[in-house]
Motif scaffolding. Sequence first.
Motif, PDB file in Angstrom:
ATOM      1  N   MET A  29       0.819  -1.208   0.000  1.00  0.00           N
ATOM      2  CA  MET A  29       0.000   0.000   0.000  1.00  0.00           C
ATOM      3  C   MET A  29       0.856   1.262   0.000  1.00  0.00           C
ATOM      4  O   MET A  29       0.535   2.249  -0.656  1.00  0.00           O
ATOM      5  CB  MET A  29      -0.941   0.000   1.212  1.00  0.00           C
ATOM      6  N   SER A  30       1.955   1.228   0.748  1.00  0.00           N
ATOM      7  CA  SER A  30       2.780   2.435   0.881  1.00  0.00           C
ATOM      8  C   SER A  30       3.702   2.651  -0.304  1.00  0.00           C
ATOM      9  O   SER A  30       4.105   3.786  -0.577  1.00  0.00           O
ATOM     10  CB  SER A  30       3.604   2.373   2.170  1.00  0.00           C
ATOM     11  N   ARG A  31       4.041   1.592  -1.038  1.00  0.00           N
ATOM     12  CA  ARG A  31       4.971   1.721  -2.155  1.00  0.00           C
ATOM     13  C   ARG A  31       4.300   1.646  -3.520  1.00  0.00           C
ATOM     14  O   ARG A  31       4.860   2.098  -4.515  1.00  0.00           O
ATOM     15  CB  ARG A  31       6.043   0.613  -2.070  1.00  0.00           C
ATOM     16  N   TYR A  32       3.098   1.042  -3.583  1.00  0.00           N
ATOM     17  CA  TYR A  32       2.432   0.878  -4.879  1.00  0.00           C
ATOM     18  C   TYR A  32       0.927   0.970  -4.700  1.00  0.00           C
ATOM     19  O   TYR A  32       0.163   0.194  -5.262  1.00  0.00           O
ATOM     20  CB  TYR A  32       2.817  -0.464  -5.512  1.00  0.00           C
ATOM     21  N   GLY A  33       0.499   1.919  -3.886  1.00  0.00           N
ATOM     22  CA  GLY A  33      -0.917   2.047  -3.584  1.00  0.00           C
ATOM     23  C   GLY A  33      -1.516   3.334  -4.085  1.00  0.00           C
ATOM     24  O   GLY A  33      -0.818   4.222  -4.586  1.00  0.00           O
ATOM     25  N   THR A  34      -2.834   3.440  -3.957  1.00  0.00           N
ATOM     26  CA  THR A  34      -3.562   4.648  -4.335  1.00  0.00           C
ATOM     27  C   THR A  34      -4.388   5.113  -3.150  1.00  0.00           C
ATOM     28  O   THR A  34      -4.720   4.327  -2.260  1.00  0.00           O
ATOM     29  CB  THR A  34      -4.501   4.376  -5.527  1.00  0.00           C
ATOM     30  N   ALA A  35      -4.741   6.386  -3.133  1.00  0.00           N
ATOM     31  CA  ALA A  35      -5.529   6.913  -2.015  1.00  0.00           C
ATOM     32  C   ALA A  35      -6.040   8.297  -2.350  1.00  0.00           C
ATOM     33  O   ALA A  35      -5.483   9.005  -3.194  1.00  0.00           O
ATOM     34  CB  ALA A  35      -4.690   6.968  -0.737  1.00  0.00           C
ATOM     35  N   MET A  36      -7.116   8.681  -1.664  1.00  0.00           N
ATOM     36  CA  MET A  36      -7.574  10.066  -1.641  1.00  0.00           C
ATOM     37  C   MET A  36      -7.520  10.512  -0.189  1.00  0.00           C
ATOM     38  O   MET A  36      -8.217   9.950   0.663  1.00  0.00           O
ATOM     39  CB  MET A  36      -9.002  10.205  -2.171  1.00  0.00           C
ATOM     40  N   ASN A  37      -6.691  11.485   0.111  1.00  0.00           N
ATOM     41  CA  ASN A  37      -6.558  11.969   1.481  1.00  0.00           C
ATOM     42  C   ASN A  37      -7.266  13.311   1.639  1.00  0.00           C
ATOM     43  O   ASN A  37      -7.427  14.057   0.683  1.00  0.00           O
ATOM     44  CB  ASN A  37      -5.077  12.155   1.844  1.00  0.00           C
ATOM     45  N   MET A  38      -7.711  13.606   2.862  1.00  0.00           N
ATOM     46  CA  MET A  38      -8.172  14.955   3.169  1.00  0.00           C
ATOM     47  C   MET A  38      -7.078  15.615   3.992  1.00  0.00           C
ATOM     48  O   MET A  38      -6.879  15.303   5.161  1.00  0.00           O
ATOM     49  CB  MET A  38      -9.491  14.962   3.934  1.00  0.00           C
ATOM     50  N   ASP A  39      -6.342  16.540   3.382  1.00  0.00           N
ATOM     51  CA  ASP A  39      -5.190  17.167   4.015  1.00  0.00           C
ATOM     52  C   ASP A  39      -5.583  18.308   4.938  1.00  0.00           C
ATOM     53  O   ASP A  39      -4.801  18.674   5.818  1.00  0.00           O
ATOM     54  CB  ASP A  39      -4.244  17.689   2.933  1.00  0.00           C
ATOM     55  N   GLY A  40      -6.751  18.868   4.734  1.00  0.00           N
ATOM     56  CA  GLY A  40      -7.184  19.966   5.588  1.00  0.00           C
ATOM     57  C   GLY A  40      -8.569  20.437   5.173  1.00  0.00           C
ATOM     58  O   GLY A  40      -9.016  20.189   4.059  1.00  0.00           O
ATOM     59  N   ILE A  41      -9.240  21.113   6.099  1.00  0.00           N
ATOM     60  CA  ILE A  41     -10.556  21.676   5.810  1.00  0.00           C
ATOM     61  C   ILE A  41     -10.722  22.938   6.638  1.00  0.00           C
ATOM     62  O   ILE A  41     -10.292  22.987   7.796  1.00  0.00           O
ATOM     63  CB  ILE A  41     -11.672  20.640   6.095  1.00  0.00           C
ATOM     64  N   TRP A  42     -11.288  23.980   6.044  1.00  0.00           N
ATOM     65  CA  TRP A  42     -11.401  25.236   6.780  1.00  0.00           C
ATOM     66  C   TRP A  42     -12.626  26.038   6.343  1.00  0.00           C
ATOM     67  O   TRP A  42     -13.162  25.859   5.259  1.00  0.00           O
ATOM     68  CB  TRP A  42     -10.133  26.063   6.620  1.00  0.00           C
ATOM     69  N   GLY A  43     -13.031  26.928   7.246  1.00  0.00           N
ATOM     70  CA  GLY A  43     -14.157  27.813   7.016  1.00  0.00           C
ATOM     71  C   GLY A  43     -14.823  28.143   8.337  1.00  0.00           C
ATOM     72  O   GLY A  43     -14.844  27.327   9.260  1.00  0.00           O
ATOM     73  N   GLY A  44     -15.342  29.343   8.468  1.00  0.00           N
ATOM     74  CA  GLY A  44     -16.076  29.702   9.676  1.00  0.00           C
ATOM     75  C   GLY A  44     -15.191  29.924  10.880  1.00  0.00           C
ATOM     76  O   GLY A  44     -14.090  30.457  10.788  1.00  0.00           O
ATOM     77  N   ASN A  45     -15.645  29.480  12.053  1.00  0.00           N
ATOM     78  CA  ASN A  45     -14.940  29.685  13.319  1.00  0.00           C
ATOM     79  C   ASN A  45     -13.764  28.721  13.413  1.00  0.00           C
ATOM     80  O   ASN A  45     -13.945  27.534  13.664  1.00  0.00           O
ATOM     81  CB  ASN A  45     -15.908  29.475  14.490  1.00  0.00           C
ATOM     82  N   MET A  46     -12.558  29.234  13.224  1.00  0.00           N
ATOM     83  CA  MET A  46     -11.354  28.400  13.246  1.00  0.00           C
ATOM     84  C   MET A  46     -10.553  28.586  14.528  1.00  0.00           C
ATOM     85  O   MET A  46      -9.417  28.154  14.627  1.00  0.00           O
ATOM     86  CB  MET A  46     -10.458  28.746  12.040  1.00  0.00           C
ATOM     87  N   PHE A  47     -11.153  29.223  15.538  1.00  0.00           N
ATOM     88  CA  PHE A  47     -10.428  29.519  16.772  1.00  0.00           C
ATOM     89  C   PHE A  47     -10.674  28.427  17.814  1.00  0.00           C
ATOM     90  O   PHE A  47     -11.825  28.086  18.099  1.00  0.00           O
ATOM     91  CB  PHE A  47     -10.863  30.874  17.328  1.00  0.00           C
ATOM     92  N   PRO A  48      -9.602  27.865  18.395  1.00  0.00           N
ATOM     93  CA  PRO A  48      -9.771  26.814  19.396  1.00  0.00           C
ATOM     94  C   PRO A  48     -10.365  27.366  20.692  1.00  0.00           C
ATOM     95  O   PRO A  48     -10.075  28.492  21.096  1.00  0.00           O
ATOM     96  CB  PRO A  48      -8.343  26.303  19.612  1.00  0.00           C
ATOM     97  N   GLY A  49     -11.217  26.567  21.334  1.00  0.00           N
ATOM     98  CA  GLY A  49     -11.804  26.971  22.610  1.00  0.00           C
ATOM     99  C   GLY A  49     -12.891  28.011  22.438  1.00  0.00           C
ATOM    100  O   GLY A  49     -13.139  28.532  21.357  1.00  0.00           O
ATOM    101  N   GLY A  50     -13.580  28.325  23.537  1.00  0.00           N
ATOM    102  CA  GLY A  50     -14.615  29.349  23.501  1.00  0.00           C
ATOM    103  C   GLY A  50     -15.783  28.948  22.624  1.00  0.00           C
ATOM    104  O   GLY A  50     -15.972  27.792  22.263  1.00  0.00           O
ATOM    105  N   SER A  51     -16.594  29.925  22.275  1.00  0.00           N
ATOM    106  CA  SER A  51     -17.718  29.668  21.394  1.00  0.00           C
ATOM    107  C   SER A  51     -17.624  30.631  20.219  1.00  0.00           C
ATOM    108  O   SER A  51     -16.560  30.774  19.637  1.00  0.00           O
ATOM    109  CB  SER A  51     -19.037  29.815  22.153  1.00  0.00           C
ATOM    110  N   GLY A  52     -18.689  31.323  19.902  1.00  0.00           N
ATOM    111  CA  GLY A  52     -18.679  32.205  18.747  1.00  0.00           C
ATOM    112  C   GLY A  52     -19.419  31.538  17.616  1.00  0.00           C
ATOM    113  O   GLY A  52     -18.826  30.858  16.768  1.00  0.00           O
ATOM    114  N   ALA A  53     -20.738  31.681  17.612  1.00  0.00           N
ATOM    115  CA  ALA A  53     -21.582  30.980  16.649  1.00  0.00           C
ATOM    116  C   ALA A  53     -21.409  31.570  15.254  1.00  0.00           C
ATOM    117  O   ALA A  53     -21.608  32.766  15.034  1.00  0.00           O
ATOM    118  CB  ALA A  53     -23.050  31.079  17.091  1.00  0.00           C
ATOM    119  N   ILE A  54     -21.026  30.717  14.300  1.00  0.00           N
ATOM    120  CA  ILE A  54     -20.795  31.137  12.924  1.00  0.00           C
ATOM    121  C   ILE A  54     -21.465  30.143  11.973  1.00  0.00           C
ATOM    122  O   ILE A  54     -21.344  28.929  12.139  1.00  0.00           O
ATOM    123  CB  ILE A  54     -19.283  31.187  12.606  1.00  0.00           C
TER     124      ILE A  54
END
Length: 557
Positions: A371-396
Motif C-alpha cells: 500500500m505504501s509503495r504501490y498504492g492509491t488513495a484520496m486523502n483529506m489534508d485539511g478543511i477550513w471555514g467559519g470559526n477556526m479559533f480553538p476553545g470558547g464559542s462564537g456561533a458562525i
Amino acid sequence: MKKTLSITVATALALSLAACGKNEAGNTTESKGAPTGAPKLGIRPYGDETIKLDKSKVHNPELTKIYDYIDKNIDQHVVNLQKWIQQPSISNTGEGIQESAEMVKGFFDQLGCQKTQVYDVGKTKWGQQGNPVVYANCNEGAKKTLVIYWMYDTMPVTQPDLWKAPPFEARLVEQAPYKKVLIGRGAVNSKGPQMAMLNALMSMKAVTGKLPVNLIFVAEGDEERMSMGYNKFVTTHPELIKGADAMYTFGFQSPAGTAGPLSGSEGCVFIELTTSGAKWGRGPTYSDIHGGNKRSVDSPAWRHIQMLSKLVSPDGNKVLIPGFYDNMEPLSAENEAKLRAGAKSMDVKKAAEGLGVARFISDDAYEVLRMSRYGTAMNMDGIWGGNMFPGGSGAILPNKITSKHNFRYIPNMTGPDIVAKLRKYLDQLGYEDVEINVVGDVPWAKRNTDNEIGRAVYAAFDQFNIGHGPISAVNSIMGGYWPAYLFAGNGAPFDIPVVGGMLGYGGNSHAANEYYVIEGAGKTYGMAGAEKSVVAVLYNYAGLNGPVTVSAPGKSN
C-alpha cells in the motif's frame, strides 16, 4: 527586522562553511585536524554504531583522508545544519523563502561553482507564482556530470505545542536509541540529508581541491507545493541542464538499518474543493453570518461534508469515484518479490510506533509495504471555514468551506483523468456548484537502478556494510512522489538515469518533532556516516575507487 535577521543567519552559515574549507591563511586545509576556533559540540562521529566501513573496499587513499577530515570536522558540520534549520523556509506561507534561496546560492558559491543564480520562475502552469529556483554549475573538468536534485522548502509548523524543542532552534537532544538527534522543521525533509551532502562535497574540496564529477544543482522552493516552480524552470531552461549523464539526489536508510536507492516516483495530484452559498444559491451568499441563523438558513458547510462522504468509503480507504481504479497497472512479479522480501525484515508494530500512528490499515507487513509503495488513495489534508479559533464559542454559519485533498496514483493513471472523473461524478450527484481548483500535479515516473549511478549507490551500501535489495533493470515507481518525471522520458525534457541514495536516518517528516540522527546507533549511521556515503557514491561513479561491484541482495560483506 525579520528579513535582516534571516540574512544575518545566511551570512553566518556561509562563513562557517568557509571555515570548513580554508585555514586562517586562506589555504586549503588538510585532514590533519579541525580548523582553529572550531565549535566544540562533542559529537562522536561513530556514536553507538555496531557497523563500520569495510576498509578492504577502500582502494583510493584519498577516501581515507576525506573520511578522516569528516570525523575531525563533524562538530562544525552539525553547526552548519543547525544554522540552516534556524532559517525558516516555508513554501506554503512564503516565510523565509527569498532569504533561503539566497542562502542556498551562498552554499553553491562557497563550493566554488562557476555559475550560481537565483531564478524568478514567474507564473507556473497552474497559475500560481512559483518560488525561486537556485541553479549552480560546478565544472570540475571531470568525465561525468550529475544533475543534483535539491529542495530548500519545508512544511509549516501546525502544532507548535507538541514540539519537545522549538522547531527553528535546531536543538540536539537524546532520543533512544540515539544519544544525539537534531530536532527541527526540515531536519529530515530535507535539510539534514542535504546538508550532509553539502558537507561531503566541501570535505572533498578541502582535502583534494576538486570534486570527482561535474555537478549541476537545481534546488527548488516548491516541493511542498507540487514542485510547480521546478516544473517551470526545467521546461523553460533545459539548456542549463543539457549534458548531464544522470541525476543523483539525497536519501537515507530505513528504520531497520537497511537501505535502498530512490529511483522512480508515484503520481500525486492536489486539489481544493469549495462549497459556497454564492455558487449553491442557498445559505449565506456574501459572508459568514451568525450561527443562530442555522435554525432557518441552509448550511454550505453541511452540504460540503455530505458531498465528501460520497467520495470515499466510510473508513476512507476506498475511493468511490466511478472509474478511479481503471487503467491501473498491475504490480509486476519482480516488484512483488521485492516487497515480500522487504516484509520479512519488517516489524509492523515498531514501524507504526516510529511513524507515530496507532496501527496501519493492515497488520500484514507485505500489505503495508504494498500500500505504501504501490498504492492509491484520496486523502483529506485539511478543511477550513467559519470559526477556526480553538476553545470558547462564537456561533458562525460559514458562507464558504474548502477542503484540500491529494490523490496518490500509479501507472497508468493520470492526474487530469482523475480530476475529470471527479468533476463528472460531482455533477451526477447534483454538486455542479462545488468548485475544483487544481493546485498541481506531479505525474508518476518509471526508472530503474541498473545503470552506473545505481551501481555506484549500491556499491556504497556494500562498502558501509548495509543490506539492500537487488539492482533492478525493470522500470518502476516504487516510492513517494517527487519531480523525477521531468527526467524520465515520455515527452519530458530529459531521459536520463535517476537514482538517489545515501546513509543516515531521520523521522517525523511533516510532523511534530521532526528529527535527523546526528550520532548513529546499531545499524543506523549518524551524520558522519551519511556524509561519507555521499563521498563513496561519487568516487564509485567516477571510477576512482576501483571496479564497482555489488553484493547479493540483502547481504552486506
